[in-house]
Design a protein around this motif. Structure first.
Motif, mmCIF file in Angstrom:
data_model
loop_
_atom_site.group_PDB
_atom_site.id
_atom_site.type_symbol
_atom_site.label_atom_id
_atom_site.label_comp_id
_atom_site.label_asym_id
_atom_site.label_seq_id
_atom_site.Cartn_x
_atom_site.Cartn_y
_atom_site.Cartn_z
ATOM 1 N N VAL A 1 0.871 -1.031 0.017
ATOM 2 C CA VAL A 1 0.203 0.018 0.073
ATOM 3 C C VAL A 1 0.928 1.340 -0.001
ATOM 4 N N GLU A 2 0.603 2.253 -0.987
ATOM 5 C CA GLU A 2 1.425 3.384 -1.042
ATOM 6 C C GLU A 2 0.581 4.634 -0.935
ATOM 7 N N PHE A 3 1.290 5.617 -0.367
ATOM 8 C CA PHE A 3 0.615 6.926 -0.285
ATOM 9 C C PHE A 3 1.610 8.116 -0.396
ATOM 10 N N ASP A 4 1.397 9.001 -1.341
ATOM 11 C CA ASP A 4 2.052 10.162 -1.277
ATOM 12 C C ASP A 4 1.925 11.135 -0.379
ATOM 13 N N LEU A 5 2.656 11.229 0.636
ATOM 14 C CA LEU A 5 2.364 11.898 1.548
ATOM 15 C C LEU A 5 2.226 13.585 1.437
ATOM 16 N N ARG A 6 2.946 14.018 0.429
ATOM 17 C CA ARG A 6 3.262 15.478 -0.030
ATOM 18 C C ARG A 6 1.946 15.667 -0.678
ATOM 19 N N HIS A 7 1.143 14.879 -0.829
ATOM 20 C CA HIS A 7 -0.218 15.360 -1.946
ATOM 21 C C HIS A 7 -0.942 16.095 -1.204
ATOM 22 N N PRO A 8 -1.731 17.129 -1.557
ATOM 23 C CA PRO A 8 -2.538 18.165 -0.843
ATOM 24 C C PRO A 8 -3.632 17.704 -0.015
ATOM 25 N N SER A 9 -4.157 16.176 -0.538
ATOM 26 C CA SER A 9 -5.121 15.499 0.142
ATOM 27 C C SER A 9 -4.705 14.839 1.454
#
Length: 359
Positions: free
Chosen positions: A154-162
């Motif tokens: 599972v991956e998350f782009d933590l710098r994304h505005p959301s």
């Protein structure tokens, strides 16, 4: 009838060899595209780096690396939960505004493992953890491996505005960290940006480590011909180039292992070892080498800068070989090790051996 052959889903490690010329590196604006730089930056987390070069220029290179603040890289070991990484000043200063790399302990084929690089959180989860967390991911690993428990990533782009508190996706991640992925884990932590004025890492009592380089002098070594012969480059037979590159890579690997088989005058019984060093030039004399080794937790950007500084420091008539080994992740096709050789008397020319992990 039972077959004891290796299943077809298992793949052997592959080594790709590249011969080329790189432009004069500028330490203030290093390239990131094209080889050898793309191979250097392909590694996520570097575990060990070996630099092999003639003893005559070892001190010069050490002084160059020390002047560039690259001689002694540092990193930390800290115990935190995944939820603590995603909250407060730590999340704001180090992930949203700064740039850090983090790697948790555990085995990818058995444990829940987390990595953080370039603001992207990657979670390698067992099937039970994945189903309980309620997050959206994809299968991880080679399909069809019998006897192994299924894994998910599972991956998350933590710098994304959301990725902010109050947003649905981020709140779901925090809920999984609170109710499922709540176990404290040991992390390796390396900060690639400026340390905040009020360091949020300190409240977690980190332990600082320094990767102090170790020198291993290797005396009386018969150095083979390291520059690719013009006859090999001009020839249409690829086999001759393959044989040359394999012989040189094997010799460099034995130097890294500090094997006595590369020593000048080695007369070991052929029953014990049948290794024969590559043919040296007729006027070649035994020389002294130096192997400088770093071991710890280093980013690929550090090895990129080291390569540039060493290439600028070593005189044209000399040579060097730089190798980097990454932490094993077990993903097929990932670059787990590379070795770059700059031959003597050939400014800009290089040989690159790029070893990709097996499945």
């Amino acid at each position: 009838m039972l077959s004891f052959a290796v299943p077809s889903i298992y793949q052997s490690p592959k080594c790709f060899v590249t011969y080329g010329t790189m432009s004069h590196p500028d330490p203030k604006q290093l390239p990131s595209k094209g080889k050898p730089w793309s191979a250097v930056l392909a590694q996520d987390f570097v575990h060990k780096v070996d630099l092999i070069l003639p003893q005559d220029v070892a001190e010069l290179v050490r002084d160059k690396l020390e002047a560039a603040a690259l001689l002694v890289p540092t990193y930390h070991r800290v115990i935190m939960t995944l939820g603590q990484v995603l909250e407060g000043d730590f999340f704001t200063e180090y992930i949203k505004l700064g740039n850090v790399i983090m790697l948790s302990d555990g085995r990818l084929d058995a444990d829940d493992v987390f990595t953080l690089k370039d603001g992207t959180l990657s979670m390698y989860l067992a099937k039970e953890s994945y189903e309980r967390a309620g997050l959206v991911g994809k299968p991880y690993g080679v399909k069809g491996k019998r006897g192994l428990k299924p894994r998910w990533i599972v991956e998350f782009d933590l710098r994304h505005p959301s990725m902010l508190h109050g947003k649905k996706g981020f709140e779901r991640l925090l809920s999984a960290c609170q109710h499922v992925l709540s176990r404290p884990v040991t992390w390796l932590f390396c900060n690639l940006s400026k340390v905040p004025a009020h360091n949020p890492l300190e409240k977690h009592f980190p332990v600082k480590y320094t990767s102090t380089p170790s020198d291993a002098p290797i005396a009386r070594t018969r150095i083979p011909m390291l520059k690719v012969p013009t006859t090999v480059l001009a020839g249409s037979d690829r086999l001759e180039f393959d044989e040359f590159s394999v012989d040189v890579y094997e010799w460099l690997s034995l130097i890294r292992l500090e094997s006595p088989r590369v020593a000048a005058g080695d007369n070991v019984d052929p029953y014990i070892s049948s290794y024969v060093p590559p043919r040296a030039t007729e006027d070649a004399k035994p020389g002294s080498l130096c192997k400088i080794t770093w071991q710890g937790f280093m980013p690929a950007s550090w090895t990129q800068r080291v390569l540039a500084e060493v290439a600028l420091a070593v005189p044209i008539q000399q040579w060097f070989a730089l190798s980097a080994t990454a932490f094993a992740k077990g993903t097929a096709g990932e670059a787990s090790e590379w070795t770059i050789l700059q031959p003597p008397g050939a400014p800009g020319e290089y040989l690159l051996w790029d070893v990709h992990a097996d499945s």
